[in-house]
Design an enzyme around this catalytic site. Structure first.
Site, PDB file in Angstrom:
ATOM      1  N   GLY A   1      -0.033   1.202  -5.242  1.00 52.92           N
ATOM      2  CA  GLY A   1      -0.986   0.300  -4.616  1.00 52.92           C
ATOM      3  C   GLY A   1      -2.068   1.044  -3.856  1.00 52.92           C
TER       4      GLY A   1
ATOM      5  N   ASN B   1       7.780  -1.974 -11.879  1.00 56.77           N
ATOM      6  CA  ASN B   1       8.653  -1.426 -12.907  1.00 56.77           C
ATOM      7  C   ASN B   1       9.802  -2.379 -13.198  1.00 56.77           C
ATOM      8  OD1 ASN B   1       7.302   1.040 -13.343  1.00 56.77           O
ATOM      9  ND2 ASN B   1       8.253   1.932 -11.527  1.00 56.77           N
TER      10      ASN B   1
ATOM     11  N   GLU C   1      15.640   0.484  -7.295  1.00 55.26           N
ATOM     12  CA  GLU C   1      15.188  -0.633  -8.140  1.00 55.26           C
ATOM     13  C   GLU C   1      16.091  -0.766  -9.374  1.00 55.26           C
ATOM     14  OE1 GLU C   1      10.635  -1.365  -7.935  1.00 55.26           O
ATOM     15  OE2 GLU C   1      10.900   0.783  -8.192  1.00 55.26           O
TER      16      GLU C   1
ATOM     17  N   THR D   1       0.841  -1.197   0.000  1.00 54.19           N
ATOM     18  CA  THR D   1       0.000   0.000   0.000  1.00 54.19           C
ATOM     19  C   THR D   1       0.872   1.241   0.000  1.00 54.19           C
ATOM     20  OG1 THR D   1      -1.593  -1.306   1.269  1.00 54.19           O
ATOM     21  CG2 THR D   1      -2.051   1.029   1.075  1.00 54.19           C
TER      22      THR D   1
ATOM     23  N   ASN E   1      13.816   7.861 -14.416  1.00 49.42           N
ATOM     24  CA  ASN E   1      14.092   7.433 -13.045  1.00 49.42           C
ATOM     25  C   ASN E   1      15.578   7.567 -12.721  1.00 49.42           C
ATOM     26  OD1 ASN E   1      11.884   6.208 -11.227  1.00 49.42           O
ATOM     27  ND2 ASN E   1      11.308   5.484 -13.260  1.00 49.42           N
TER      28      ASN E   1
ATOM     29  N   ALA F   1       2.488   4.192  -3.052  1.00 52.18           N
ATOM     30  CA  ALA F   1       1.879   5.189  -3.935  1.00 52.18           C
ATOM     31  C   ALA F   1       0.922   4.544  -4.942  1.00 52.18           C
ATOM     32  CB  ALA F   1       2.972   5.968  -4.657  1.00 52.18           C
TER      33      ALA F   1
ATOM     34  N   LYS G   1       7.265   0.624 -21.105  1.00 52.33           N
ATOM     35  CA  LYS G   1       7.415   1.404 -19.867  1.00 52.33           C
ATOM     36  C   LYS G   1       8.880   1.733 -19.604  1.00 52.33           C
ATOM     37  CE  LYS G   1       5.942   3.432 -16.107  1.00 52.33           C
ATOM     38  NZ  LYS G   1       5.402   2.741 -14.931  1.00 52.33           N
TER      39      LYS G   1
ATOM     40  N   SER H   1       9.691   7.906  -8.818  1.00 55.79           N
ATOM     41  CA  SER H   1       9.664   6.967  -7.696  1.00 55.79           C
ATOM     42  C   SER H   1      11.073   6.622  -7.236  1.00 55.79           C
ATOM     43  CB  SER H   1       8.914   5.690  -8.099  1.00 55.79           C
ATOM     44  OG  SER H   1       9.547   5.047  -9.191  1.00 55.79           O
TER      45      SER H   1
ATOM     46  N   ASN I   1      11.011   4.768 -18.060  1.00 56.47           N
ATOM     47  CA  ASN I   1      11.613   4.524 -16.744  1.00 56.47           C
ATOM     48  C   ASN I   1      13.135   4.628 -16.741  1.00 56.47           C
ATOM     49  OD1 ASN I   1       9.543   4.165 -14.889  1.00 56.47           O
ATOM     50  ND2 ASN I   1       9.243   2.023 -15.411  1.00 56.47           N
TER      51      ASN I   1
END
Length: 306
Positions: A12, A102, A266, A8, A192, A10, A184, A254, A188
């Site tokens: 989610g 991602n 990530e 839970t 990112n 951003a 994506k 993110s 990304n």
């Protein structure tokens, strides 16, 4: 259908709030924010209208959750090693597990650990951030792309896409998950990564001619890597992504948010896996590999603050 939101944060939080606000049965798994959500509920500040849910079904352990029809996995990929043990208690009811993360290669890894799980994947195009525990801010866009991974799961995605769309999350179904993943990554990988190593926002990248040029070169490289790996992306796509970003409000990605809050980056699934897949196909992602090394060093130096 009953939904379980795994993570839970951003994305989610946003998806779960939208579904629950639309009247669907949603259950949230939260770790660090569990106590706050249990006490105060969830708050969404959105350009499409604010939503406050004072009471939500939230759990600190997946073993306490009820059987679900659909599990929306929205955790960071840095926690994917723990994902099989998190999902295992929920698999008895044979839910559809949708990996909304991602990067590339996550579904293959999960299928290897949980061979009987029904798995699909998706990408979120949602400018959203968690500004505080149990508090989500939505700045722009709000759509998903979904595709099957496991055999015979495509038909199960149809009602999911329908309910998400009715909940004001426009959802498109595509036949190939690898296309979703590579498309994506076109956004990304440059935005990112550069936002971290240059300490800036999306707007900052676009306003600086040198940084913008580097982002564009990375985008073109990802398109070529996708083509080498068997996923044809039209040449105009990178330009469309750049135009989309120009229209967005200035946005901290993110990965930048993770870096600023001293969380692991990530890097594996968003940078190392794509470059590895491309190398196997005979294409070297030179610019991406340079950026990967910069991110690994930034992540290493950032660890002392964790």
């Amino acid at each position: 259908m009953r939904y379980g939101v795994i993570g839970t944060g951003a994305v989610g939080g946003y998806l779960g709030i939208k579904l629950m606000h639309a009247g669907y049965d949603v259950h949230f798994l939260a770790r660090s924010d569990f106590a706050v959500i249990k006490e105060k509920g969830l708050m969404l500040y959105s350009v499409r209208g604010d939503v406050y849910l004072p009471e939500v079904p939230v759990y600190s352990s997946s073993s306490a959750m009820p059987p679900c029809d659909v599990l929306l996995v929205c955790t960071k990929t840095t926690a994917n090693a723990q994902l099989p043990s998190v999902l295992a208690p929920l698999l008895a009811s044979h839910p559809l597990v949708i990996m909304i993360q991602n990067g590339i290669g996550m579904e293959e890894d999960l299928a290897g650990a949980l061979p009987h799980a029904k798995i699909a994947g998706g990408a979120a195009y949602i400018a959203v951030t968690k500004t505080a525990p149990a508090c989500i801010r939505h700045l722009d866009i709000g759509k998903l792309s979904l595709a099957p991974f496991s055999e015979n799961t495509g038909h199960e995605l149809i009602p999911v896409a329908d309910e998400l769309t009715k909940a004001d999350v426009k959802t498109t179904l595509l036949p190939r998950l690898d296309e979703i993943r590579w498309r994506k990554l076109v956004w990304n990988i440059p935005f990112n990564g550069l936002s971290v190593v240059l300490n800036t926002t999306t707007e900052g990248i676009l306003r600086n001619e040198k940084w913008r040029s580097r982002a564009w070169t990375l985008m073109q490289e990802v398109v070529e890597a996708a083509r080498a790996c068997g996923t044809a992306i039209e040449k105009e796509y990178a330009g469309k992504m750049m135009e989309m970003t120009q229209k967005m409000p200035s946005y901290a990605t993110s990965m930048k948010d993770d870096y600023d809050n001293h969380r692991p980056l990530e890097i594996e699934y968003m940078y190392q896996r794509p470059a590895s897949f491309a190398r196997r196909a005979g294409f070297i992602m030179h610019e991406t590999e340079v950026l990967t090394r910069e991110l690994l060093e930034a992540d290493r130096l950032n660890r002392k603050y964790r």
